[in-house]
Design an enzyme around this catalytic site. Structure first.
Site, PDB file in Angstrom:
ATOM      1  N   HIS A   1       0.817  -1.211   0.000  1.00 48.41           N
ATOM      2  CA  HIS A   1       0.000   0.000   0.000  1.00 48.41           C
ATOM      3  C   HIS A   1       0.854   1.266   0.000  1.00 48.41           C
ATOM      4  O   HIS A   1       0.431   2.299  -0.525  1.00 48.41           O
ATOM      5  CB  HIS A   1      -0.990  -0.025   1.163  1.00 48.41           C
TER       6      HIS A   1
ATOM      7  N   TYR B   1      -9.416   7.675   2.423  1.00 48.23           N
ATOM      8  CA  TYR B   1      -9.493   6.219   2.533  1.00 48.23           C
ATOM      9  C   TYR B   1      -8.412   5.802   3.513  1.00 48.23           C
ATOM     10  O   TYR B   1      -7.228   6.032   3.271  1.00 48.23           O
ATOM     11  CB  TYR B   1      -9.261   5.596   1.160  1.00 48.23           C
TER      12      TYR B   1
ATOM     13  N   TRP C   1      -5.315  -5.478  -9.182  1.00 49.57           N
ATOM     14  CA  TRP C   1      -4.951  -5.197  -7.789  1.00 49.57           C
ATOM     15  C   TRP C   1      -5.405  -6.337  -6.894  1.00 49.57           C
ATOM     16  O   TRP C   1      -4.663  -6.788  -6.037  1.00 49.57           O
ATOM     17  CB  TRP C   1      -5.545  -3.860  -7.334  1.00 49.57           C
TER      18      TRP C   1
END
Length: 106
Positions: free
Chosen positions: A22, A41, A76
């Site tokens: 990430h 987020y 992803w």
């Protein structure tokens, strides 16, 4: 602004790898999330249970429902499926969380 929260799980011992992936999120994925209306987020880890808690704020008009059908999101999910429980289509197993309390500014 609408907020969504959901829970996912991480395979034991994969916290560092999850954080690394990430930290290096693909720029085109970050842009796709922004283009879909994501304003904020955040994902939190409960290390004792390997539970991931995500909180996502988005615009009133958004394109979030279309993201799972994109080739980018499919790639992803495939990239992440080896470190977290996933469905047969590689999407992460997740559970929506019910809002219970909110303290908002006056």
């Amino acid at each position: 602004m609408p907020t969504r929260a959901f829970r996912m799980n991480l395979n034991p011992g994969m916290a560092a790898e999850y954080r690394r992936r990430h930290a290096q999120i693909w720029p085109e994925l970050a842009q796709a999330l922004r283009d879909a209306g994501v304003l904020d987020y955040r994902i939190f880890l409960d290390e004792s249970t390997h539970a991931l808690f995500a909180v996502l704020t988005h615009t009133d008009k958004h394109g979030l429902d279309a993201l799972p059908g994109t080739a980018l999101m499919q790639r992803w999910w495939q990239y992440m499926q080896d470190i977290m429980p996933s469905h047969p289509d590689n999407s992460p197993v997740s559970v929506d969380l019910e809002p219970m309390f909110s303290l908002t500014p006056d």
